[in-house]
Design an enzyme around this catalytic site. Structure first.
Site, short mmCIF file in Angstrom:
data_model
loop_
_atom_site.label_atom_id
_atom_site.label_comp_id
_atom_site.label_asym_id
_atom_site.label_seq_id
_atom_site.Cartn_x
_atom_site.Cartn_y
_atom_site.Cartn_z
N TYR A 161 0.83 -1.21 0.00
CA TYR A 161 0.00 0.00 0.00
C TYR A 161 0.87 1.26 0.00
CZ TYR A 161 -3.75 3.11 1.78
OH TYR A 161 -4.66 4.12 1.97
N LYS A 165 0.94 4.12 -2.81
CA LYS A 165 0.54 5.49 -2.50
C LYS A 165 1.69 6.48 -2.74
CE LYS A 165 -3.78 4.99 -1.29
NZ LYS A 165 -4.83 5.39 -2.26
N1 LIG Z 1 -9.81 6.18 5.36
C1 LIG Z 1 -8.62 6.74 5.51
O1 LIG Z 1 -8.26 7.26 6.59
C2 LIG Z 1 -7.66 6.78 4.36
C3 LIG Z 1 -6.34 7.20 4.61
C4 LIG Z 1 -5.47 7.33 3.54
C5 LIG Z 1 -5.90 7.01 2.26
N2 LIG Z 1 -7.17 6.56 2.05
C6 LIG Z 1 -7.58 6.25 0.68
O2 LIG Z 1 -8.85 6.79 0.41
C7 LIG Z 1 -9.49 6.00 -0.59
C8 LIG Z 1 -10.89 5.62 -0.14
O3 LIG Z 1 -10.76 4.76 0.98
P1 LIG Z 1 -11.92 4.57 2.07
O4 LIG Z 1 -11.27 4.73 3.39
O5 LIG Z 1 -13.10 5.40 1.73
O6 LIG Z 1 -12.21 2.99 1.87
P2 LIG Z 1 -13.58 2.16 1.63
O7 LIG Z 1 -13.20 0.74 1.70
O8 LIG Z 1 -14.64 2.67 2.54
O9 LIG Z 1 -14.01 2.55 0.14
C9 LIG Z 1 -13.28 2.12 -0.99
C10 LIG Z 1 -14.27 1.78 -2.10
O10 LIG Z 1 -13.52 1.43 -3.28
C11 LIG Z 1 -14.22 0.37 -3.94
N3 LIG Z 1 -13.29 -0.34 -4.82
C12 LIG Z 1 -12.27 -1.15 -4.47
N4 LIG Z 1 -11.65 -1.64 -5.56
C13 LIG Z 1 -12.29 -1.11 -6.64
C14 LIG Z 1 -12.11 -1.24 -8.05
N5 LIG Z 1 -11.15 -2.02 -8.55
N6 LIG Z 1 -12.94 -0.56 -8.88
C15 LIG Z 1 -13.94 0.21 -8.37
N7 LIG Z 1 -14.16 0.35 -7.04
C16 LIG Z 1 -13.35 -0.30 -6.19
C17 LIG Z 1 -14.74 -0.50 -2.79
O11 LIG Z 1 -15.81 -1.35 -3.22
C18 LIG Z 1 -15.15 0.55 -1.76
O12 LIG Z 1 -16.52 0.90 -1.87
C19 LIG Z 1 -8.57 4.81 -0.85
O13 LIG Z 1 -7.76 5.08 -1.98
C20 LIG Z 1 -7.72 4.77 0.39
O14 LIG Z 1 -6.49 4.13 0.19
C21 LIG Z 1 -8.06 6.43 3.07
#
Ligand SMILES: NC(=O)c1ccc[n+]([C@@H]2O[C@H](COP(=O)([O-])OP(=O)(O)OC[C@H]3O[C@@H](n4cnc5c(N)ncnc54)[C@H](O)[C@@H]3O)[C@@H](O)[C@H]2O)c1
Length: 293
Positions: A161, A165
């Protein structure tokens, strides 16, 4: 009047979490939003929510981690709305493991979805904007990528990851340079929010009744709304950490020490002798974790 009236946006992985909040905000600001998620029922629920609030949206369930899926998702936006204006690369998964335990599938899945998904969607969106620009149109395109502090600082247990990133932060600068002449800005956010992805760590951090919820994914979305708008037309190649009521502007690798050897390469022994000059007052060990207020 919204900030994004008449704009066509694609948000990947928008069925849940941060992407869902971004889709809701872009629609509330007047954009027609394609809510992409491999989980179609979650995507449709977000579309229904947008319609219920009087906005414009459609669901899309292409897997953006494949070039076929990413191309089809971008094509569907263009077929539906006539063009794409805003691409929010957000879809993601976790397969956490230590470097000595991770298997090939865990490595490949995360690289494919995050790094591959960002590259593939940006490829097709960039080609679309380049074609319109070359046809004489005044293009105003936006890509907003989703990096992570894990990639900026190197979190233990996330070799896949963090590598993806960090690559996305780097890719953001490449894309910003390549697409500038076609009227496209490219920026990245590194969010912190309570979602399915982070619930084991942040799930217990609930606010007191009526208090500001620092970990609400809705706090992330306004930064994306701003970057997608005309008011951010001169902001590009940037990475912003976003959490709660805070936005941090980050800057990447930069030189912190330099030695030179007067026109010939150093020997290993010379380096051993002069290494302290490279570090000055800084530690020569692990770089600091930059998290903080
Ligand atoms: N939540 C945090 O604190 C945090 C921190 C840093 C980065 N991020 C990044 O933010 C983004 C969103 O994460 P989140 O926390 O909302 O997670 P989440 O799991 O709630 O949502 C991610 C969504 O992406 C969808 N998904 C996964 N693979 C896919 C694909 N191949 N095609 C289409 N859809 C797909 C999933 O079905 C899910 O609904 C991600 O890139 C994550 O790495 C989140």
């Amino acid at each position: 009047m919204g900030l994004l009236d008449g704009r066509c946006a694609l948000v990947t992985g928008a069925g849940r979490g941060i992407g869902r909040a971004e889709a809701l905000l872009l629609a509330a600001e007047g954009a027609c939003v394609t809510v992409n998620d491999v989980d179609l029922s979650e995507a449709q629920a977000v579309v229904d929510e947008i319609h219920g609030a009087g906005g414009s949206a459609r669901a899309d369930d292409h897997d953006i981690s494949t070039w076929t899926g990413a191309g089809a998702a971008v094509d569907a936006v263009v077929a539906d709305g006539g063009r794409l204006d805003v691409l929010v690369n957000n879809a993601g998964i976790l397969r956490d493991a230590m470097s000595f335990s991770i298997d090939e599938e865990q490595w490949a899945d995360v690289i494919r979805v995050h790094l591959g998904g960002h590259a593939a969607c940006s490829h097709f969106a960039g080609a679309h904007w380049r074609e319109r620009s070359k046809a004489g149109e005044d293009v105003s395109g936006r890509i907003i990528n989703t990096a992570s502090e894990s990639g900026l600082y190197g979190l233990v247990g996330q070799i896949n990851y963090a590598a993806a990133k960090a690559g996305i932060a780097s890719m953001t600068i490449v894309l910003a340079r390549e697409l500038a002449k076609y009227g496209v800005t490219v920026n990245a956010i590194a969010p912190r929010a309570r979602t399915r992805m982070t619930e084991t760590v942040l799930g217990a951090l609930l606010p007191e009744e009526g208090a500001f919820d620092e970990w609400d994914p809705a706090n992330i979305a306004p930064v994306v709304g701003w970057l997608a708008s005309d008011s951010a037309a001169d902001v590009t190649g940037q990475v912003f950490v976003v959490n709660g009521d805070k936005v941090h502007r980050m800057s990447g690798w930069h030189r912190t020490g330099r030695i030179a050897n007067g026109g010939r390469a150093f020997t290993a022994a010379e380096l051993a002798e002069r290494a302290t000059e490279l570090f000055g007052e800084d530690s020569s060990g692990l770089p600091p974790m930059g998290f903080g207020e």
